[in-house]
Design a protein around this motif. Structure first.
Motif: not given
Length: 94
Positions: A7, A10-11
């Protein structure tokens, strides 16, 4: 989940926010610690996962060529292309 999806920030933020809102999930403080750890160690974790998923041998070098037969007992086999591939394998990390 974070490591297997590799990730980005943001994820990661969206994932941790969802985990804090889940019943029985993590606290905001725990989410902050996980986020800080991931930001500091993401590259090392990713490389470790890649190394664990490899087989023992890795491809070190590859050469190839295509030859055409110029002589044969049978005329229909002349000018038939033949591919020759040479692959050099080595142990991971050597």
């Amino acid at each position: 989940s974070i490591a297997s999806a590799d990730m980005d920030l943001n994820q990661l933020e969206a994932f941790l926010t969802a985990q804090t809102k889940k019943q029985g999930g993590i606290t905001a403080d725990q989410a902050a610690v996980i986020a800080k750890f991931w930001k500091n160690h993401r590259i090392k974790i990713h490389e470790s996962l890649i190394n664990q998923s490899r087989w023992d041998n890795v491809l070190k070098n590859m050469n190839w060529r295509v030859d055409l037969k110029s002589q044969s007992r049978h005329v229909d086999q002349i000018n038939t292309p033949v591919a020759i591939v040479e692959m050099e394998l080595g142990k991971n990390g050597q």
